[in-house]
Design a protein around this motif. Sequence first.
Motif, PDB file in Angstrom:
ATOM      1  N   PRO A 129     -12.186   6.125   8.036  1.00 61.18           N
ATOM      2  CA  PRO A 129     -13.642   6.235   8.097  1.00 61.18           C
ATOM      3  C   PRO A 129     -14.084   6.617   9.505  1.00 61.18           C
ATOM      4  O   PRO A 129     -13.376   6.367  10.484  1.00 61.18           O
ATOM      5  CB  PRO A 129     -14.125   4.824   7.734  1.00 61.18           C
ATOM      6  N   GLU A 130     -15.256   7.224   9.602  1.00 55.60           N
ATOM      7  CA  GLU A 130     -15.785   7.609  10.905  1.00 55.60           C
ATOM      8  C   GLU A 130     -16.315   6.385  11.630  1.00 55.60           C
ATOM      9  O   GLU A 130     -16.860   5.471  11.030  1.00 55.60           O
ATOM     10  CB  GLU A 130     -16.895   8.652  10.738  1.00 55.60           C
ATOM     11  N   GLY A 131     -16.149   6.364  12.948  1.00 56.16           N
ATOM     12  CA  GLY A 131     -16.607   5.238  13.751  1.00 56.16           C
ATOM     13  C   GLY A 131     -15.474   4.694  14.601  1.00 56.16           C
ATOM     14  O   GLY A 131     -14.560   5.419  14.995  1.00 56.16           O
ATOM     15  N   GLU A 132     -15.529   3.398  14.879  1.00 57.06           N
ATOM     16  CA  GLU A 132     -14.494   2.722  15.653  1.00 57.06           C
ATOM     17  C   GLU A 132     -13.677   1.852  14.701  1.00 57.06           C
ATOM     18  O   GLU A 132     -14.195   0.923  14.091  1.00 57.06           O
ATOM     19  CB  GLU A 132     -15.110   1.866  16.755  1.00 57.06           C
ATOM     20  N   TRP A 133     -12.403   2.173  14.579  1.00 59.52           N
ATOM     21  CA  TRP A 133     -11.559   1.500  13.587  1.00 59.52           C
ATOM     22  C   TRP A 133     -10.167   1.252  14.137  1.00 59.52           C
ATOM     23  O   TRP A 133      -9.682   1.963  15.018  1.00 59.52           O
ATOM     24  CB  TRP A 133     -11.428   2.361  12.326  1.00 59.52           C
ATOM     25  N   ARG A 134      -9.529   0.242  13.553  1.00 61.97           N
ATOM     26  CA  ARG A 134      -8.102   0.014  13.733  1.00 61.97           C
ATOM     27  C   ARG A 134      -7.445   0.012  12.358  1.00 61.97           C
ATOM     28  O   ARG A 134      -8.009  -0.504  11.395  1.00 61.97           O
ATOM     29  CB  ARG A 134      -7.834  -1.338  14.409  1.00 61.97           C
ATOM     30  N   ALA A 135      -6.281   0.597  12.270  1.00 65.71           N
ATOM     31  CA  ALA A 135      -5.488   0.563  11.036  1.00 65.71           C
ATOM     32  C   ALA A 135      -4.139  -0.056  11.365  1.00 65.71           C
ATOM     33  O   ALA A 135      -3.489   0.335  12.342  1.00 65.71           O
ATOM     34  CB  ALA A 135      -5.316   1.967  10.468  1.00 65.71           C
ATOM     35  N   PHE A 136      -3.744  -1.028  10.567  1.00 62.87           N
ATOM     36  CA  PHE A 136      -2.446  -1.680  10.717  1.00 62.87           C
ATOM     37  C   PHE A 136      -1.569  -1.202   9.562  1.00 62.87           C
ATOM     38  O   PHE A 136      -1.912  -1.397   8.397  1.00 62.87           O
ATOM     39  CB  PHE A 136      -2.597  -3.197  10.684  1.00 62.87           C
ATOM     40  N   VAL A 137      -0.471  -0.539   9.897  1.00 65.58           N
ATOM     41  CA  VAL A 137       0.412   0.041   8.887  1.00 65.58           C
ATOM     42  C   VAL A 137       1.751  -0.686   8.943  1.00 65.58           C
ATOM     43  O   VAL A 137       2.406  -0.705   9.996  1.00 65.58           O
ATOM     44  CB  VAL A 137       0.624   1.552   9.118  1.00 65.58           C
ATOM     45  N   TRP A 138       2.122  -1.290   7.830  1.00 66.72           N
ATOM     46  CA  TRP A 138       3.416  -1.962   7.723  1.00 66.72           C
ATOM     47  C   TRP A 138       4.323  -1.163   6.791  1.00 66.72           C
ATOM     48  O   TRP A 138       3.843  -0.549   5.838  1.00 66.72           O
ATOM     49  CB  TRP A 138       3.268  -3.357   7.140  1.00 66.72           C
ATOM     50  N   MET A 139       5.617  -1.247   7.054  1.00 66.17           N
ATOM     51  CA  MET A 139       6.596  -0.646   6.162  1.00 66.17           C
ATOM     52  C   MET A 139       7.624  -1.700   5.764  1.00 66.17           C
ATOM     53  O   MET A 139       8.210  -2.361   6.623  1.00 66.17           O
ATOM     54  CB  MET A 139       7.315   0.529   6.833  1.00 66.17           C
ATOM     55  N   ASP A 140       7.823  -1.863   4.442  1.00 66.65           N
ATOM     56  CA  ASP A 140       8.952  -2.628   3.932  1.00 66.65           C
ATOM     57  C   ASP A 140      10.143  -1.681   3.865  1.00 66.65           C
ATOM     58  O   ASP A 140      10.054  -0.621   3.236  1.00 66.65           O
ATOM     59  CB  ASP A 140       8.681  -3.158   2.512  1.00 66.65           C
ATOM     60  N   SER A 141      11.246  -2.050   4.486  1.00 65.12           N
ATOM     61  CA  SER A 141      12.424  -1.174   4.491  1.00 65.12           C
ATOM     62  C   SER A 141      13.693  -2.015   4.336  1.00 65.12           C
ATOM     63  O   SER A 141      14.475  -2.161   5.281  1.00 65.12           O
ATOM     64  CB  SER A 141      12.476  -0.372   5.796  1.00 65.12           C
ATOM     65  N   PRO A 142      13.913  -2.594   3.146  1.00 61.42           N
ATOM     66  CA  PRO A 142      15.072  -3.461   2.949  1.00 61.42           C
ATOM     67  C   PRO A 142      16.341  -2.739   2.513  1.00 61.42           C
ATOM     68  O   PRO A 142      17.382  -3.375   2.363  1.00 61.42           O
ATOM     69  CB  PRO A 142      14.591  -4.398   1.830  1.00 61.42           C
ATOM     70  N   CYS A 143      16.254  -1.424   2.303  1.00 58.88           N
ATOM     71  CA  CYS A 143      17.360  -0.704   1.664  1.00 58.88           C
ATOM     72  C   CYS A 143      18.109   0.236   2.597  1.00 58.88           C
ATOM     73  O   CYS A 143      19.230   0.658   2.273  1.00 58.88           O
ATOM     74  CB  CYS A 143      16.833   0.099   0.472  1.00 58.88           C
ATOM     75  N   ALA A 144      17.512   0.615   3.717  1.00 58.94           N
ATOM     76  CA  ALA A 144      18.140   1.549   4.653  1.00 58.94           C
ATOM     77  C   ALA A 144      17.463   1.408   6.005  1.00 58.94           C
ATOM     78  O   ALA A 144      16.365   0.844   6.113  1.00 58.94           O
ATOM     79  CB  ALA A 144      18.030   2.995   4.149  1.00 58.94           C
ATOM     80  N   ASP A 145      18.105   1.932   7.042  1.00 58.62           N
ATOM     81  CA  ASP A 145      17.537   1.904   8.391  1.00 58.62           C
ATOM     82  C   ASP A 145      16.533   3.047   8.514  1.00 58.62           C
ATOM     83  O   ASP A 145      16.881   4.161   8.904  1.00 58.62           O
ATOM     84  CB  ASP A 145      18.651   2.032   9.428  1.00 58.62           C
ATOM     85  N   LEU A 146      15.284   2.766   8.146  1.00 60.71           N
ATOM     86  CA  LEU A 146      14.220   3.768   8.187  1.00 60.71           C
ATOM     87  C   LEU A 146      13.280   3.474   9.348  1.00 60.71           C
ATOM     88  O   LEU A 146      13.100   2.326   9.747  1.00 60.71           O
ATOM     89  CB  LEU A 146      13.423   3.758   6.874  1.00 60.71           C
ATOM     90  N   ASP A 147      12.663   4.533   9.869  1.00 56.02           N
ATOM     91  CA  ASP A 147      11.719   4.404  10.977  1.00 56.02           C
ATOM     92  C   ASP A 147      10.342   4.888  10.550  1.00 56.02           C
ATOM     93  O   ASP A 147      10.213   5.800   9.724  1.00 56.02           O
ATOM     94  CB  ASP A 147      12.200   5.211  12.185  1.00 56.02           C
ATOM     95  N   LEU A 148       9.323   4.282  11.139  1.00 57.71           N
ATOM     96  CA  LEU A 148       7.929   4.603  10.832  1.00 57.71           C
ATOM     97  C   LEU A 148       7.258   5.179  12.071  1.00 57.71           C
ATOM     98  O   LEU A 148       7.281   4.563  13.141  1.00 57.71           O
ATOM     99  CB  LEU A 148       7.194   3.340  10.372  1.00 57.71           C
ATOM    100  N   MET A 149       6.688   6.368  11.930  1.00 60.53           N
ATOM    101  CA  MET A 149       5.945   7.010  12.998  1.00 60.53           C
ATOM    102  C   MET A 149       4.572   7.423  12.472  1.00 60.53           C
ATOM    103  O   MET A 149       4.410   7.677  11.279  1.00 60.53           O
ATOM    104  CB  MET A 149       6.674   8.258  13.500  1.00 60.53           C
TER     105      MET A 149
END
Length: 216
Positions: A129-149
């Motif tokens: 949304p437009e304005g001042e915001w924070r987004a918290f993004v989590w990743m569940d990765s129990p099956c392989a060594d994955l990275d989140l960018m």
Amino acid sequence: MFGLVGMLLLQACCVTLPSSDPLPPGPRKPGEKLKVRERKPLVILPGDSDIPPRPEPAVTAANCNDVRDGGKVKKGCITQRISCGETVIGHTRGGVDKFDTRWWEKNFCWPGTVDHDGGDERIYRLDMPEGEWRAFVWMDSPCADLDLMAMRWNENSCPSPSSTVSHCESNLVRGIGPEKVELVHQGKATWLLVVEGADDEEGMFALHVICREGLR
């Protein structure tokens, strides 16, 4: 009496309520969208952080064989759109191959000490949304060594090998397990959330997005 009350409050601060919306039964599916199952504290005490706790996992080790391929990429490099308050299920296999180790290092997104030259990438578009915001993004990765960018990218086309991104967020976590990035912006912003395996690892994952208005 005060000591007893204080002890009860201290214990209550660390207890969380389960989500009111249980996960649907059965195996997970690629592209499946769910409502984020936030953990709600029983008691909020002065000085508590306003950062949401990690959501209830949507993918566990028991789900690793539910999905073998993440399905088709829908448009350009984008597998799917994701919005605030949503969880999406995915698998890296079958994605795109657009960003290598040198590209991440050049854009100050990820150090060259981590090999991202092999394996497929899944890219999800998050329109904030437009304005001042924070987004918290989590990743569940129990099956392989994955990275989140996450990269801020307001163009309709996908980044090219020569593109330069203005903002990039990542969090180095070795091995399997949850990861999180926090995105902050003013005005209007679109973020591309990228999931890629270290080395040539491929695997199933879930992404959760929780948004909060304001910069702090």
